[in-house]
Design a protein around this motif. Structure first.
Motif, mmCIF file in Angstrom:
data_model
loop_
_atom_site.group_PDB
_atom_site.id
_atom_site.type_symbol
_atom_site.label_atom_id
_atom_site.label_comp_id
_atom_site.label_asym_id
_atom_site.label_seq_id
_atom_site.Cartn_x
_atom_site.Cartn_y
_atom_site.Cartn_z
ATOM 1 N N MET A 9 0.805 -1.220 0.000
ATOM 2 C CA MET A 9 0.000 0.000 0.000
ATOM 3 C C MET A 9 0.839 1.272 0.000
ATOM 4 O O MET A 9 0.307 2.368 -0.095
ATOM 5 N N PHE A 10 2.167 1.136 0.070
ATOM 6 C CA PHE A 10 3.035 2.302 0.075
ATOM 7 C C PHE A 10 3.830 2.419 -1.224
ATOM 8 O O PHE A 10 4.816 3.136 -1.287
ATOM 9 N N VAL A 11 3.405 1.735 -2.269
ATOM 10 C CA VAL A 11 4.209 1.614 -3.475
ATOM 11 C C VAL A 11 4.522 2.965 -4.101
ATOM 12 O O VAL A 11 5.646 3.198 -4.567
ATOM 13 N N ASN A 12 3.574 3.902 -4.139
ATOM 14 C CA ASN A 12 3.844 5.194 -4.759
ATOM 15 C C ASN A 12 4.948 5.948 -4.037
ATOM 16 O O ASN A 12 5.808 6.569 -4.664
ATOM 17 N N TYR A 13 4.928 5.897 -2.721
ATOM 18 C CA TYR A 13 5.987 6.543 -1.949
ATOM 19 C C TYR A 13 7.313 5.815 -2.147
ATOM 20 O O TYR A 13 8.351 6.444 -2.360
ATOM 21 N N MET A 14 7.276 4.498 -2.082
ATOM 22 C CA MET A 14 8.509 3.709 -2.129
ATOM 23 C C MET A 14 9.212 3.826 -3.477
ATOM 24 O O MET A 14 10.441 3.829 -3.537
ATOM 25 N N ARG A 15 8.472 3.931 -4.564
ATOM 26 C CA ARG A 15 9.083 4.048 -5.882
ATOM 27 C C ARG A 15 10.052 5.216 -5.953
ATOM 28 O O ARG A 15 11.126 5.115 -6.540
ATOM 29 N N GLU A 16 9.647 6.344 -5.387
ATOM 30 C CA GLU A 16 10.439 7.553 -5.557
ATOM 31 C C GLU A 16 11.327 7.884 -4.362
ATOM 32 O O GLU A 16 12.187 8.758 -4.459
ATOM 33 N N ASN A 17 11.142 7.203 -3.248
ATOM 34 C CA ASN A 17 11.941 7.496 -2.061
ATOM 35 C C ASN A 17 12.853 6.359 -1.651
ATOM 36 O O ASN A 17 13.812 6.580 -0.907
ATOM 37 N N CYS A 18 12.554 5.154 -2.107
ATOM 38 C CA CYS A 18 13.371 3.992 -1.754
ATOM 39 C C CYS A 18 13.728 3.217 -3.019
ATOM 40 O O CYS A 18 13.655 1.980 -3.062
ATOM 41 N N ALA A 19 14.101 3.943 -4.064
ATOM 42 C CA ALA A 19 14.342 3.324 -5.369
ATOM 43 C C ALA A 19 15.446 2.284 -5.315
ATOM 44 O O ALA A 19 15.363 1.235 -5.956
ATOM 45 N N GLN A 20 16.491 2.555 -4.552
ATOM 46 C CA GLN A 20 17.605 1.612 -4.478
ATOM 47 C C GLN A 20 17.184 0.321 -3.785
ATOM 48 O O GLN A 20 17.392 -0.780 -4.301
ATOM 49 N N SER A 21 16.575 0.441 -2.603
ATOM 50 C CA SER A 21 16.166 -0.745 -1.853
ATOM 51 C C SER A 21 15.105 -1.548 -2.589
ATOM 52 O O SER A 21 15.076 -2.774 -2.509
ATOM 53 N N CYS A 22 14.225 -0.852 -3.319
ATOM 54 C CA CYS A 22 13.131 -1.538 -4.002
ATOM 55 C C CYS A 22 13.490 -1.993 -5.407
ATOM 56 O O CYS A 22 12.694 -2.656 -6.072
#
Length: 458
Positions: free
Chosen positions: A407-420
């Motif tokens: 449910m946090f995919v939109n945030y994670m794409r642009e803020n945790c790009a390396q980890s994800c």
């Protein structure tokens, strides 16, 4: 010596008065989002997720429990299918029962003047709607308290106290009305399902890692109750919300409304109408319906079973036959007043007055998601050409929790790009658009001011 001391005292008093006037002038020239952003006492106030307390915060000041956020994301995907109508019942549970909001004010926190500002905001909500407020220190209630900035949960949580945080910069009537609006159940106006018919979101001026704050909600999440889009709403952000370069991020399609968005004074007419519809303020009225009121003036039946229309002067609403309703001084005369904005511009600047102090406290390292975008000069990243960096120190942990595809995919794409693993150039971003979180592209964007030629529409 006595004469000198008296003169010094008078001069000091004079300077204090001038300083106070300057503060008032500064606040009055800011839009609602600018007031909220400037009130933060730490960049951590803008963090997306506080997992320890089970809270998600978006759009500067809106808080949700993790369960609420999970439900919101699910609901936001139901627009256009047969489940929308059924899901609307769920939203009703966020409204305060019996149209009453119990509240308490944290002791030893607010000055006499600040407590009066809270009371003035409450008085306006009671004057213009059927929502009542009663003091209570137990049970289900809102609690006005100090905090890292201005914030409120959206709607009624239904258990214990839910905080309305008011840092020192938030303690004006208009800002308090805005935060109470969230507790009542209001979202920000620019996230309405129909917003693209009235405003254009200029993605080229918004840093990719904060673009999630411009999510548009579906009709399964937001019910407008037939009230038209409101440029003058106390819940609308200003033209430069989340700007990275001082340029507009929200552009009204009809330019005559450009200077109206960002109202920080008080309820607009449509705010009042929406609250009255949401809480069924006229449900006990007989012999009169909205159809009885002048449609060309957007008339509706108010809590007193009379037709209410747009007001004049200091009052945003009046009886359609010309009679006054209360004597509120926070109204906007139906248009929100002219809003003056003076954004900071430049290729390497601090976009927040607190940047240097926050950098000195080590926040460039602890909160890079905010600091390396809005405090570039203070963090000394003006010439940095980054690879694909994580913008939050918790990214690796969150990846392990499955948040990259949850449910946090939109945030994670642009803020945790390396980890994800979103660093490859062929990765997709929002709704299939190319990802903007490529380090070199990102820092070229924020340091040179070149427009990213991406058009994003929901």
């Amino acid at each position: 010596m006595v004469i000198f001391n008296m003169a010094s005292t008078k001069f000091a008093s004079f300077l204090a008065v001038i300083s106070f006037i300057q503060i008032l002038s500064s606040v009055s020239s800011l839009t609602m989002d600018q007031i909220i952003q400037n009130a933060a006492n730490s960049s951590a106030q803008f963090e997306f997720m506080d997992e320890a307390n089970g809270v998600v915060q978006v759009e500067l000041d809106m808080k949700f429990t993790l369960d609420q956020w999970r439900d919101l994301i699910k609901l936001n995907k139901t627009s256009g299918n047969s489940r929308v109508k059924r899901k609307a019942v769920r939203n009703a549970r966020l409204r305060w029962t019996s149209k009453a909001i119990p509240y308490e004010i944290a002791p030893n926190t607010f000055s006499t003047r600040e407590r009066q500002q809270i009371q003035n905001a409450i008085d306006d909500w009671e004057m213009y709607t059927c929502i009542t407020f009663r003091a209570s220190s137990t049970g289900n209630r809102v609690r006005f308290q100090d905090g890292g900035g201005c914030s409120s949960f959206v709607g009624m949580l239904g258990r214990g106290s839910q905080a309305i945080t008011l840092a020192r910069g938030c303690r004006q009537k208009g800002t308090i009305i805005h935060e109470i609006g969230h507790a009542v159940g209001f979202h920000h106006e620019q996230t309405r399902p129909d917003r693209d018919r009235f405003v254009r979101i200029l993605r080229e001026n918004i840093p990719p890692n904060v673009f999630f704050n411009f999510q548009k909600y579906s009709t399964a999440v937001i019910d407008d109750f037939g009230v038209p889009y409101d440029f003058s709403s106390i819940m609308h952000y200003g033209s430069t919300a989340f700007t990275v370069n001082g340029r507009r991020t929200i552009e009204t399609l009809d330019q005559q409304f450009q200077d109206r968005i960002g109202n920080r004074r008080g309820h607009s007419f449509r705010d009042i109408k929406l609250a009255n519809k949401m809480y069924s303020c006229s449900e006990s009225c007989t012999g009169i319906t909205d159809a009885s009121c002048p449609s060309n003036r957007e008339g509706f039946v108010g809590k007193d079973c009379k037709c209410w229309c747009r007001g004049t002067g200091n009052s945003p609403v009046q009886h359609c036959d010309g009679g006054g309703i209360g004597n509120g001084d926070g109204g906007d005369g139906g248009d929100g007043g002219s809003v003056t904005q003076a954004p900071v511009t430049g290729t390497c600047v601090n976009m927040n007055a607190n940047c240097v102090a926050w950098a000195d406290r080590g926040e460039c390292q602890r909160n890079p998601g905010y600091m390396t975008v809005y405090c570039q000069k203070a963090c000394n990243v003006c010439d940095k050409v980054a690879t694909c960096d994580d913008m939050n120190t918790n990214c690796n942990y969150w990846q392990g929790r499955g948040y990259c595809t949850d449910m946090f995919v939109n945030y994670m794409r642009e803020n945790c790009a390396q980890s994800c693993g979103y660093c490859r150039s062929d990765q997709s971003g929002y709704n299939g658009q190319p990802s903007l979180h490529l380090g070199t592209s990102f820092f070229t964007f924020v340091t040179s001011g070149l427009a990213v030629l991406v058009s994003f529409r929901h």
